[in-house]
Design an enzyme around this catalytic site. Structure first.
Site, PDB file in Angstrom:
ATOM      1  N   LYS A 107      38.183  45.998  42.952  1.00 28.63           N
ATOM      2  CA  LYS A 107      39.193  45.084  42.408  1.00 28.63           C
ATOM      3  C   LYS A 107      39.909  44.413  43.557  1.00 28.63           C
ATOM      4  CE  LYS A 107      40.794  44.096  38.231  1.00 28.63           C
ATOM      5  NZ  LYS A 107      40.088  44.290  36.956  1.00 28.63           N
TER       6      LYS A 107
HETATM    7  N1  GLU Z   1      38.361  41.591  35.245  1.00 27.80           N
HETATM    8  C1  GLU Z   1      37.452  42.036  34.236  1.00 27.80           C
HETATM    9  C2  GLU Z   1      37.607  43.522  33.989  1.00 27.80           C
HETATM   10  O1  GLU Z   1      38.644  44.099  34.278  1.00 27.80           O
HETATM   11  C3  GLU Z   1      36.017  41.601  34.494  1.00 27.80           C
HETATM   12  C4  GLU Z   1      35.393  42.124  35.742  1.00 27.80           C
HETATM   13  C5  GLU Z   1      34.028  41.529  36.049  1.00 27.80           C
HETATM   14  O2  GLU Z   1      33.483  40.810  35.219  1.00 27.80           O
HETATM   15  O3  GLU Z   1      33.535  41.835  37.129  1.00 27.80           O
HETATM   16  O4  GLU Z   1      36.758  44.157  33.429  1.00 27.80           O
END
Ligand code: GLU
Length: 419
Positions: free
Chosen positions: A110
């Site tokens: 993240k």
């Molecule tokens: N931000 C989204 C999540 O928390 C998508 C992450 C992604 O598609 O890599 O799942």
């Protein structure tokens, strides 16, 4: 700002508590436990950006790779004033568990930048995003670490990342990031994917609980990508959406809100529900409404030991990551509130991100029907796996989801070994 995070709570504590709980049930050995509870990599960079007034501001950019055991790490980038290192660490770990729950070949990561995207111009956001991408050029990569949108970022942000990374490397590299605009190699169905997965897992849980969607009411907290599309798709399944909310507060209509109308309103109204025609309630009142289904799709730690006892929904489906603090788990369990946990419920987004990455690497693009069909299949299979684990171990769906995920990542970790 009503989606405030209680200061005394830390999402990383919630993640660790649930991880430990499931690890104990699995009898995970200490070595694997120690490896999986900590992130593999934490990168913090300074991002000098010239603002529109000519002044320079230095932002802090974070990327946490929790695990790359299952494949390249995957996870969104968050632009928000609430970003902290611990929050990003928790969100990165949740990505690892999420990808493992749905069985896609990714680890978890993240990113986050503490900033207020609503009060920044497009030019400022572009300079910030390009500076962050340049600083992370050795972290990101289609076979290394693949960002995506999250709170405060969108398709345009992903387009800048793709462009900056491609320029630096001197190659066209669409697969370095997902959630891109269609014309730049995005996937059909990606924008709706998280909400669609929320809908599919809600249907799955309602079937198990013998709840008839035609006779059920629902409240949705948060009206960003996840909340608005979850509400829209749940309404198409027959649920009556009686309340929605965003940073301007909650909006209630006893006879049901026309969600399409609310989405059109937000698009014309500077991105918020301000002055939307409905009874005004607070975000806290929304959470404790007498509804059948509650979908918290805003942010972490919205349901805590402060308000958990007042929750009246029979079923909570976590559209957001970590909307229930771990200190509320026992209360909700005692009160027999069923929960479809975040790492299952909102995994539709990353599943279609995976499909986008596959399409980029093949250079061959799928129809929306194919994307949706495959995503629904992934979500249904994951739901069944987690449900079956919850029966086998006689635990909540949340603990079962962690068990399924940790078991997979731990066995991969053991096969790869430690050096
Ligand atoms: N931000 C989204 C999540 O928390 C998508 C992450 C992604 O598609 O890599 O799942």
């Amino acid at each position: 700002m009503t989606h405030n995070q209680p200061e005394h709570l830390n999402p990383l504590d919630s993640m660790k508590e649930r991880f430990s709980n499931a690890a104990n049930i699995l009898g995970l050995d200490q070595m694997t436990y120690d490896m999986l509870i900590n992130p593999q990599k934490v990168v913090i960079v300074s991002l000098p950006v010239i603002l529109d007034d000519g002044k320079l501001k230095v932002f802090e950019g974070i990327r946490v790779v929790h695990s790359a055991s299952m494949g390249p790490s995957k996870g969104g980038i968050r632009y928000s004033m609430n970003v902290t290192l611990d929050e990003v660490k928790a969100l990165a770990a949740w990505m690892t568990w999420k990808c493992a729950v749905v069985g896609i070949p990714y680890g978890g990561a993240k990113g986050g930048i503490k900033c207020d995207p609503r009060n920044m111009s497009a030019g400022e956001l572009e300079r910030l995003t390009r500076t962050y991408t340049a600083a992370m050029q050795d972290v990101f990569g289609p076979d290394k670490d693949i960002p995506a949108p999250d709170m405060g970022t969108n398709q345009q942000t992903m387009a800048w990342i793709m462009d900056e990374f491609s320029k630096i490397k001197g190659i066209s590299s669409p697969a370095v990031v997902t959630g891109k605009p269609l014309v730049l190699g995005g996937s059909l169905g990606r924008v709706e994917a998280t909400g669609r997965g929320v809908m599919v897992s809600t249907r799955g849980a309602m079937a198990k609980l013998k709840m008839d969607p035609q006779n059920c009411t629902c409240a949705v907290q948060g009206f960003g990508n996840v909340g608005s599309i979850s509400a829209k798709l749940l309404a198409t399944q027959g649920l009556k959406i009686v309340a929605i909310s965003d940073v301007t507060g909650g909006y209630y209509k006893k006879d049901g809100i026309n969600v399409e109308e609310a989405i059109a309103y937000v698009n014309k109204n500077n991105g918020t529900l301000e002055d939307f025609n409905a009874d005004r309630i607070t975000n806290d009142e929304l959470l404790t409404l007498d509804v059948d289904v509650l979908v918290p799709a805003a942010m972490e730690d919205q349901i805590t030991d402060d308000n958990a006892h007042a929750i009246r929904a029979k079923l909570i489906v976590e559209g957001a990551n970590g909307p229930i603090a771990s200190n509320a788990d026992k209360i909700l369990h005692t009160n027999k509130v069923n929960i479809v946990p975040d790492i299952l419920a909102n995994a539709g987004g990353v599943s279609v991100s995976y499909f986008e990455w596959v399409q980029n690497r093949l250079g061959y693009y799928w129809t929306e029907e194919r994307v949706n069909r495959r995503a629904d299949r992934v979500m249904k299979q994951a739901f069944d796996n987690v449900y079956n684990a919850s029966q086998k171990y006689e635990v909540s769906m949340r603990t079962a989801a962690y068990i399924v995920a940790i078991d997979k990542v731990a066995s991969t970790q053991k096969l790869r070994g430690v050096f």
